[in-house]
Motif scaffolding. Sequence first.
Motif, PDB file in Angstrom:
ATOM      1  N   THR B  15      -6.591   1.907  15.447  1.00  0.00           N
ATOM      2  CA  THR B  15      -5.416   2.377  14.726  1.00  0.00           C
ATOM      3  C   THR B  15      -4.180   1.595  15.161  1.00  0.00           C
ATOM      4  OG1 THR B  15      -6.327   4.602  14.501  1.00  0.00           O
ATOM      5  CG2 THR B  15      -3.949   4.382  14.298  1.00  0.00           C
ATOM      6  N   ARG B  36     -11.081  -0.703  -3.296  1.00  0.00           N
ATOM      7  CA  ARG B  36     -11.738  -0.036  -2.175  1.00  0.00           C
ATOM      8  C   ARG B  36     -12.724   0.981  -2.728  1.00  0.00           C
ATOM      9  NH1 ARG B  36      -7.891   3.506   1.581  1.00  0.00           N
ATOM     10  NH2 ARG B  36      -9.895   4.503   2.032  1.00  0.00           N
ATOM     11  N   ASP B  38     -14.919   4.378  -1.730  1.00  0.00           N
ATOM     12  CA  ASP B  38     -15.082   5.491  -0.800  1.00  0.00           C
ATOM     13  C   ASP B  38     -16.061   6.499  -1.367  1.00  0.00           C
ATOM     14  OD1 ASP B  38     -11.730   4.905  -0.727  1.00  0.00           O
ATOM     15  OD2 ASP B  38     -12.871   4.792   1.140  1.00  0.00           O
ATOM     16  N   ALA B  82      -4.877   2.432   9.575  1.00  0.00           N
ATOM     17  CA  ALA B  82      -5.017   3.870   9.806  1.00  0.00           C
ATOM     18  C   ALA B  82      -6.454   4.281   9.512  1.00  0.00           C
ATOM     19  CB  ALA B  82      -4.065   4.640   8.892  1.00  0.00           C
ATOM     20  N   PRO B  83      -6.940   5.352  10.149  1.00  0.00           N
ATOM     21  CA  PRO B  83      -8.316   5.797   9.892  1.00  0.00           C
ATOM     22  C   PRO B  83      -8.597   6.033   8.411  1.00  0.00           C
ATOM     23  CG  PRO B  83      -7.461   6.883  11.840  1.00  0.00           C
ATOM     24  CD  PRO B  83      -6.307   6.125  11.245  1.00  0.00           C
ATOM     25  N   SER B  84      -7.577   6.413   7.637  1.00  0.00           N
ATOM     26  CA  SER B  84      -7.766   6.637   6.204  1.00  0.00           C
ATOM     27  C   SER B  84      -8.091   5.352   5.447  1.00  0.00           C
ATOM     28  CB  SER B  84      -6.509   7.273   5.595  1.00  0.00           C
ATOM     29  OG  SER B  84      -5.390   6.408   5.768  1.00  0.00           O
ATOM     30  N   GLN B  85      -7.905   4.220   6.098  1.00  0.00           N
ATOM     31  CA  GLN B  85      -8.224   2.941   5.462  1.00  0.00           C
ATOM     32  C   GLN B  85      -9.650   2.483   5.781  1.00  0.00           C
ATOM     33  OE1 GLN B  85      -4.590   0.923   6.986  1.00  0.00           O
ATOM     34  NE2 GLN B  85      -4.074   0.568   4.828  1.00  0.00           N
ATOM     35  N   THR B  86     -10.398   3.302   6.470  1.00  0.00           N
ATOM     36  CA  THR B  86     -11.823   3.047   6.645  1.00  0.00           C
ATOM     37  C   THR B  86     -12.479   3.109   5.275  1.00  0.00           C
ATOM     38  OG1 THR B  86     -11.921   3.936   8.889  1.00  0.00           O
ATOM     39  CG2 THR B  86     -13.974   3.949   7.609  1.00  0.00           C
ATOM     40  N   SER B  87     -13.111   2.018   4.880  1.00  0.00           N
ATOM     41  CA  SER B  87     -13.625   1.930   3.522  1.00  0.00           C
ATOM     42  C   SER B  87     -14.424   0.641   3.371  1.00  0.00           C
ATOM     43  CB  SER B  87     -12.457   1.943   2.530  1.00  0.00           C
ATOM     44  OG  SER B  87     -12.926   2.029   1.196  1.00  0.00           O
ATOM     45  N   THR B 112     -13.928  -0.398   9.458  1.00  0.00           N
ATOM     46  CA  THR B 112     -13.837   0.888  10.147  1.00  0.00           C
ATOM     47  C   THR B 112     -12.603   0.873  11.030  1.00  0.00           C
ATOM     48  OG1 THR B 112     -16.239   1.144  10.192  1.00  0.00           O
ATOM     49  CG2 THR B 112     -14.969   2.498  11.715  1.00  0.00           C
TER      50      THR B 112
END
Lengths: 113, 114
Positions: B15, B36, B38, B82-87, B112
């Motif tokens: 992060t 992206r 998801d 940010a973790p929300s961009q894990t994709s 990740t």
Amino acid sequence: SQELEQSPQSLIVQEGKNLTINCTSSKTLYGLYWYKQKYGEGLIFLMMLQKGGEEKSHEKITAKLDEKKQQSSLHITASQPSHAGIYLCGADISGGGADGLTFGKGTHLIIQP
Amino acid sequence: NAGVTQTPKFQVLKTGQSMTLQCAQDMNHNSMYWYRQDPGMGLRLIYYSASEGTTDKGEVPNGYNVSRLNKREFSLRLESAAPSQTSVYFCASSWGRETGNTIYFGEGSWLTVV
């Protein structure tokens, strides 16, 4: 809200059987694209439909766009293990050109031997 | 047959770190895209470039920047991951914006953020 609905979400079919996947929108589909995605890989282009009533075939896969241009179907005849994967429909629903497509969530297809 | 090439294929970030995803196409296409993917959300457009020298926001541009370096290359930058961009990120290209042009996709980049 989901502008492009795919059904079913998942499908298990015995090898050799036929199957159909649907892609539906409340908006006009100015261009409708079908892609196949193998797990962990990229998207492979299958077919693109533009005109109402249009139908295209490639090997054992046939795609149709209805006359109203709001629904498309993908039909696989005599399914084979190689047909397994995720099928995605993408569409231009703005009419403004392919400023990126809107995609459905995909249909997971499993072929049972 | 290279088509659309993305690098890296896999990346783990902490992060707050930054990184750039690279994309190149060898089909002389004018338009390029970043998506992206998801679970449960499908593919969503982040940014696109209709032609060399232009870029526009897609459905989910926040947290990303892009550069159309030349006709061949279109990069996606995460300034502070940010973790929300894990994709899974896909680059794509097409001859032009007009409906009817086939859009070709790269093989994806798995990102990740921990």
